[in-house]
Design a protein around this motif. Structure first.
Motif, PDB file in Angstrom:
ATOM      1  N   CYS A   1       8.595  73.769 -42.616  1.00  8.04           N
ATOM      2  CA  CYS A   1       9.807  74.627 -42.541  1.00  8.04           C
ATOM      3  C   CYS A   1       9.254  75.406 -43.394  1.00  8.04           C
ATOM      4  O   CYS A   1      10.242  77.039 -42.742  1.00  8.04           O
TER       5      CYS A   1
ATOM      6  N   ARG B   1      13.207  76.709 -38.408  1.00  8.53           N
ATOM      7  CA  ARG B   1      13.541  75.808 -38.681  1.00  8.53           C
ATOM      8  C   ARG B   1      12.423  74.694 -37.983  1.00  8.53           C
ATOM      9  O   ARG B   1      12.268  74.722 -36.521  1.00  8.53           O
ATOM     10  N   GLY B   2      13.104  73.251 -37.369  1.00  9.17           N
ATOM     11  CA  GLY B   2      12.661  71.953 -36.878  1.00  9.17           C
ATOM     12  C   GLY B   2      13.169  72.375 -35.865  1.00  9.17           C
ATOM     13  O   GLY B   2      14.837  72.795 -35.328  1.00  9.17           O
TER      14      GLY B   2
ATOM     15  N   SER C   1       9.649  69.377 -44.117  1.00 11.65           N
ATOM     16  CA  SER C   1      10.855  70.120 -45.038  1.00 11.65           C
ATOM     17  C   SER C   1       9.698  71.660 -44.928  1.00 11.65           C
ATOM     18  O   SER C   1       9.710  72.709 -44.721  1.00 11.65           O
TER      19      SER C   1
ATOM     20  N   SER D   1       9.126  79.771 -42.699  1.00 13.13           N
ATOM     21  CA  SER D   1      10.053  80.270 -42.497  1.00 13.13           C
ATOM     22  C   SER D   1       9.856  81.284 -43.671  1.00 13.13           C
ATOM     23  O   SER D   1      10.126  82.554 -43.447  1.00 13.13           O
TER      24      SER D   1
ATOM     25  N   HIS E   1      11.912  77.483 -33.510  1.00 16.27           N
ATOM     26  CA  HIS E   1      11.952  76.214 -34.239  1.00 16.27           C
ATOM     27  C   HIS E   1      10.599  75.770 -34.179  1.00 16.27           C
ATOM     28  O   HIS E   1       9.609  75.952 -32.953  1.00 16.27           O
TER      29      HIS E   1
END
Ligand code: GLU
Length: 292
Positions: A25, A189-190, A22, A29, A216
């Motif tokens: 991400c 995001r992932g 996480s 971002s 992604h």
């Protein structure tokens, strides 16, 4: 005319502490938005109480701050947005774009793709359980990292659930309503969520919302090839030195940060040198394979 301001976001579910997957991400971002002079927002996706881990939302926010990532606006909690999800649901129902469904998991074929059983109405004697979105169009989109993606919800999920049988709003609906509400222009995001994107784009079209850009990032794999996840209790980043954590996240994202600097200098470097073209166009990657 003023250009549309760049707005990015990180939207963790509070199902455990921040781990390396996480963090990647969050860093991706943050840099994609901030290096373009934009805003970075934080949204806690706390609409699934059974999966929530007590205290993890505040620990995620605290850890991000400690690592040098502070949101530009107050944190948005999805648990405060239920009225907005209900309004969107009502609109879709009124427009005939959503319908009640009486099927349970055991009524679905092994593929998991919904065959449209209740599309034209629920059979007599059966009671409505969930609400499904009527998928009518195909969706091909260009992802900023993964390239052209042609996932057709009709083939991968069929008409999908937007309000669950337990009465909770589904992630797909809430995320679309909130990305629009917060003016998000880029979703980083992932790649585990790549398959959800076409469903989200269909919902955006149905609700008359603009689609943000999608990027992604490769999912972080653990040594045994599984996705790192909060549920599997991946090692929380809090146990590591912030400089080491951010350096590793940048390296995973294909950037080449300098050694031996302070956290502040590392962020200054990252904001100046962030280059999304260096991010490996892979759906998943193990940090060790990456160095080879
Ligand atoms: N809340 C989702 C998660 O933690 C991410 C949602 C998103 O970035 O769209 O997996």
């Amino acid at each position: 005319m003023n250009p549309i301001p760049v707005i990015g976001r990180f939207a963790p579910s509070p199902t455990g502490d921040l781990h390396f997957g996480s963090l990647v991400c969050a860093v991706g971002s943050f840099l994609e938005a901030k290096s373009a002079g934009g805003k970075w927002l934080l949204r806690i996706e706390d609409i699934d109480p059974p999966r929530e881990v007590a205290g993890s939302a505040s620990r995620i926010i605290r850890d991000l701050q400690r690592l040098g990532m502070e949101a530009d606006d107050p944190v948005l909690y999805q648990s405060n947005r239920l009225d907005a999800y209900q309004q969107a649901l009502d609109r879709l129902l009124e427009d005939g774009l959503a319908y009640p469904c009486a099927c349970s998991r055991k009524d679905l074929p092994a593929s998991g793709i919904y065959p449209g059983t209740c599309r034209e109405g629920i059979r007599a004697g059966r009671a409505p359980r969930s609400i499904r979105f009527r998928v009518n169009h195909s969706c091909i989109f260009s992802d900023g990292i993964q390239g052209e993606v042609s996932d057709l919800p009709a083939d991968s999920s069929g008409d999908f659930v937007i309000r669950r049988a337990d009465g909770l709003f589904a992630y797909q609906l809430a995320v679309v309503v909130d990305d629009h509400f917060q003016g998000v222009t880029q979703v980083v995001r992932g790649a585990d969520l790549l398959d959800s994107t076409s469903r989200q784009i269909c919902l955006q079209k149905a609700l008359g919302f603009d689609a943000p850009d999608y990027l992604h990032l490769p999912v972080v794999l653990s040594g045994d090839g599984k996705k790192l996840s909060k549920r599997l209790r991946a090692d929380p980043v809090i146990h590591q030195d912030p400089v080491v954590s951010i350096t590793k996240a940048l390296q995973f994202l294909g950037q080449q940060p300098p050694d031996g600097c302070s956290l502040e200098t590392l962020w200054q470097w990252a904001l100046k040198h962030w280059d999304k073209r260096q991010v490996p166009a892979r759906r998943a990657l193990s940090p060790t394979a990456m160095k080879a």
